[in-house]
Design a protein around this motif. Structure first.
Motif, PDB file in Angstrom:
ATOM      1  N   ALA A  81       1.246  -1.236  -0.027  1.00 29.07           N
ATOM      2  CA  ALA A  81       0.315  -0.338  -0.167  1.00 29.07           C
ATOM      3  C   ALA A  81       0.857   0.954  -0.614  1.00 29.07           C
ATOM      4  CB  ALA A  81      -0.411  -0.298   1.341  1.00 29.07           C
ATOM      5  N   LYS A  82      -0.024   2.058  -0.897  1.00 34.64           N
ATOM      6  CA  LYS A  82       0.530   3.858  -0.153  1.00 34.64           C
ATOM      7  C   LYS A  82       0.293   4.614   1.178  1.00 34.64           C
ATOM      8  CE  LYS A  82       2.749   5.859  -3.055  1.00 34.64           C
ATOM      9  NZ  LYS A  82       4.281   6.074  -2.935  1.00 34.64           N
ATOM     10  N   ALA A  83       0.492   5.248   1.612  1.00 35.83           N
ATOM     11  CA  ALA A  83       0.017   5.632   2.850  1.00 35.83           C
ATOM     12  C   ALA A  83      -1.408   6.238   2.286  1.00 35.83           C
ATOM     13  CB  ALA A  83       0.991   6.931   2.898  1.00 35.83           C
ATOM     14  N   PRO A  84      -2.468   6.109   3.574  1.00 34.24           N
ATOM     15  CA  PRO A  84      -3.762   6.274   2.952  1.00 34.24           C
ATOM     16  C   PRO A  84      -3.912   8.041   2.590  1.00 34.24           C
ATOM     17  CG  PRO A  84      -3.881   5.397   4.555  1.00 34.24           C
ATOM     18  CD  PRO A  84      -2.078   5.287   4.470  1.00 34.24           C
ATOM     19  N   SER A  85      -4.291   8.579   1.378  1.00 33.58           N
ATOM     20  CA  SER A  85      -5.111   9.273   0.869  1.00 33.58           C
ATOM     21  C   SER A  85      -6.095  10.400   1.069  1.00 33.58           C
ATOM     22  CB  SER A  85      -3.899  10.182  -0.362  1.00 33.58           C
ATOM     23  OG  SER A  85      -2.679   9.124   0.232  1.00 33.58           O
ATOM     24  N   THR A  86      -7.320   9.338   1.570  1.00 35.56           N
ATOM     25  CA  THR A  86      -8.349   9.766   1.047  1.00 35.56           C
ATOM     26  C   THR A  86      -9.048  11.034   2.315  1.00 35.56           C
ATOM     27  OG1 THR A  86      -9.041   7.081   1.351  1.00 35.56           O
ATOM     28  CG2 THR A  86     -10.439   8.498   1.599  1.00 35.56           C
ATOM     29  N   GLY A 123      -4.831  -9.701  -2.487  1.00 32.22           N
ATOM     30  CA  GLY A 123      -5.641  -8.215  -3.360  1.00 32.22           C
ATOM     31  C   GLY A 123      -4.252  -7.264  -3.165  1.00 32.22           C
ATOM     32  N   TYR A 124      -4.466  -6.065  -3.757  1.00 26.58           N
ATOM     33  CA  TYR A 124      -3.885  -4.875  -3.174  1.00 26.58           C
ATOM     34  C   TYR A 124      -4.374  -3.680  -3.568  1.00 26.58           C
ATOM     35  CZ  TYR A 124      -1.331  -4.606  -7.462  1.00 26.58           C
ATOM     36  OH  TYR A 124      -1.790  -4.971  -9.116  1.00 26.58           O
ATOM     37  N   VAL A 125      -3.928  -2.560  -2.760  1.00 27.72           N
ATOM     38  CA  VAL A 125      -4.352  -1.545  -2.935  1.00 27.72           C
ATOM     39  C   VAL A 125      -3.299   0.063  -3.181  1.00 27.72           C
ATOM     40  CG1 VAL A 125      -5.812   0.939  -2.215  1.00 27.72           C
ATOM     41  CG2 VAL A 125      -6.685  -1.240  -1.529  1.00 27.72           C
ATOM     42  N   THR A 126      -3.570   0.686  -4.633  1.00 30.48           N
ATOM     43  CA  THR A 126      -2.468   1.361  -5.119  1.00 30.48           C
ATOM     44  C   THR A 126      -3.586   2.730  -4.419  1.00 30.48           C
ATOM     45  OG1 THR A 126      -3.378   1.597  -6.980  1.00 30.48           O
ATOM     46  CG2 THR A 126      -1.796   0.131  -6.556  1.00 30.48           C
ATOM     47  N   VAL A 127      -3.194   4.075  -4.562  1.00 34.39           N
ATOM     48  CA  VAL A 127      -3.324   5.109  -4.018  1.00 34.39           C
ATOM     49  C   VAL A 127      -2.417   6.170  -4.905  1.00 34.39           C
ATOM     50  CG1 VAL A 127      -3.790   7.106  -2.398  1.00 34.39           C
ATOM     51  CG2 VAL A 127      -3.798   4.604  -2.016  1.00 34.39           C
ATOM     52  N   THR A 128      -3.209   7.222  -5.739  1.00 30.66           N
ATOM     53  CA  THR A 128      -2.424   7.962  -6.383  1.00 30.66           C
ATOM     54  C   THR A 128      -2.530   9.122  -5.673  1.00 30.66           C
ATOM     55  OG1 THR A 128      -4.458   9.048  -6.822  1.00 30.66           O
ATOM     56  CG2 THR A 128      -3.779   7.410  -8.628  1.00 30.66           C
ATOM     57  N   ALA A 129      -1.826  10.644  -6.198  1.00 29.18           N
ATOM     58  CA  ALA A 129      -1.256  10.974  -5.360  1.00 29.18           C
ATOM     59  C   ALA A 129      -2.783  13.024  -5.186  1.00 29.18           C
ATOM     60  CB  ALA A 129      -0.298  12.387  -5.904  1.00 29.18           C
ATOM     61  N   SER A 130      -4.269  12.156  -6.065  1.00 29.12           N
ATOM     62  CA  SER A 130      -4.522  12.428  -5.971  1.00 29.12           C
ATOM     63  C   SER A 130      -5.965  12.257  -4.486  1.00 29.12           C
ATOM     64  CB  SER A 130      -5.429  13.097  -7.099  1.00 29.12           C
ATOM     65  OG  SER A 130      -6.430  11.443  -7.564  1.00 29.12           O
ATOM     66  N   ILE A 162       6.301   3.918  -0.556  1.00 36.78           N
ATOM     67  CA  ILE A 162       7.306   3.858  -1.915  1.00 36.78           C
ATOM     68  C   ILE A 162       7.923   5.423  -1.358  1.00 36.78           C
ATOM     69  CG2 ILE A 162       8.627   2.966  -3.642  1.00 36.78           C
ATOM     70  CD1 ILE A 162       6.368   1.219  -4.107  1.00 36.78           C
ATOM     71  N   PRO A 163       8.593   5.526  -1.150  1.00 33.46           N
ATOM     72  CA  PRO A 163       9.140   7.113  -1.348  1.00 33.46           C
ATOM     73  C   PRO A 163       8.818   7.805  -2.651  1.00 33.46           C
ATOM     74  CG  PRO A 163       9.775   6.475   0.445  1.00 33.46           C
ATOM     75  CD  PRO A 163       9.355   5.436  -0.121  1.00 33.46           C
ATOM     76  N   GLY A 164       8.006   8.695  -2.928  1.00 35.00           N
ATOM     77  CA  GLY A 164       7.917   9.392  -4.125  1.00 35.00           C
ATOM     78  C   GLY A 164       7.760   9.507  -5.052  1.00 35.00           C
ATOM     79  N   GLU A 165       7.191   7.684  -4.852  1.00 33.14           N
ATOM     80  CA  GLU A 165       6.717   6.968  -6.390  1.00 33.14           C
ATOM     81  C   GLU A 165       4.725   6.875  -6.079  1.00 33.14           C
ATOM     82  OE1 GLU A 165       6.701   2.700  -7.411  1.00 33.14           O
ATOM     83  OE2 GLU A 165       8.521   3.365  -7.032  1.00 33.14           O
ATOM     84  N   VAL A 166       4.390   7.452  -6.944  1.00 32.85           N
ATOM     85  CA  VAL A 166       3.075   7.256  -7.496  1.00 32.85           C
ATOM     86  C   VAL A 166       2.651   6.065  -8.251  1.00 32.85           C
ATOM     87  CG1 VAL A 166       0.425   8.780  -8.058  1.00 32.85           C
ATOM     88  CG2 VAL A 166       2.744   9.256  -7.180  1.00 32.85           C
ATOM     89  N   GLN A 167       1.258   5.558  -7.252  1.00 38.83           N
ATOM     90  CA  GLN A 167       1.031   3.807  -8.589  1.00 38.83           C
ATOM     91  C   GLN A 167       0.044   3.783  -9.082  1.00 38.83           C
ATOM     92  OE1 GLN A 167       1.287   0.945  -6.181  1.00 38.83           O
ATOM     93  NE2 GLN A 167       3.815   0.757  -5.490  1.00 38.83           N
ATOM     94  N   ALA A 168      -0.609   4.336  -9.847  1.00 36.20           N
ATOM     95  CA  ALA A 168      -2.470   4.212 -10.396  1.00 36.20           C
ATOM     96  C   ALA A 168      -3.174   2.940 -10.819  1.00 36.20           C
ATOM     97  CB  ALA A 168      -2.245   5.489 -11.482  1.00 36.20           C
TER      98      ALA A 168
END
Length: 116
Positions: free
Chosen positions: A11-16, A57-64, A110-116
């Motif tokens: 996961a990326k840090a939650p950005s909700t 499964g897994y979750v990806t989070v975009t910068a938005s 993953i610092p500096g990485e954005v997944q979509a």
């Protein structure tokens, strides 16, 4: 964030946005129709070819803050639904008390990485 029966989850840090987070409870995540739930968390579904035993499964989070929940193609409908709801619950930082203990999450950032 990924879910595996006994480990891996990415996961990326939650950005909700806070307004969406604060409006949902674990019970609502379990009870809302999937389309409504995905709209409330700014999410979408996709599949993954990762079909390892115990991987759910897994979750990806975009910068938005948009999330995509990926689930293995080998899961049955009921298992897939439960896994998706569990992953959303974990993404939102909600209690997992409504889910079996076999569901566990491992978070990777993953610092500096954005997944979509």
């Amino acid at each position: 964030m990924a879910m595996k029966a006994q480990a891996p989850a990415t996961a990326k840090a939650p950005s909700t946005p806070i307004d969406q987070r604060d409006n949902l409870t674990s019970a609502q995540v379990c009870d809302l129709p999937m389309d409504e739930l995905l709209a409330r968390v700014n999410g979408s579904l996709d599949s993954t070819g990762i079909n390892e035993p115990g991987f759910f499964g897994y979750v990806t989070v975009t910068a938005s803050g948009r999330i995509t929940i990926y689930s293995p193609t080998c899961l049955g409908d009921d298992t897939r639904d439960a896994a998706i709801r569990f992953l959303i619950t974990q993404h939102l930082g909600l209690s997992a008390h409504l889910f079996p203990d076999v569901f566990q999450v491992t978070r990777f950032e993953i610092p500096g990485e954005v997944q979509a």
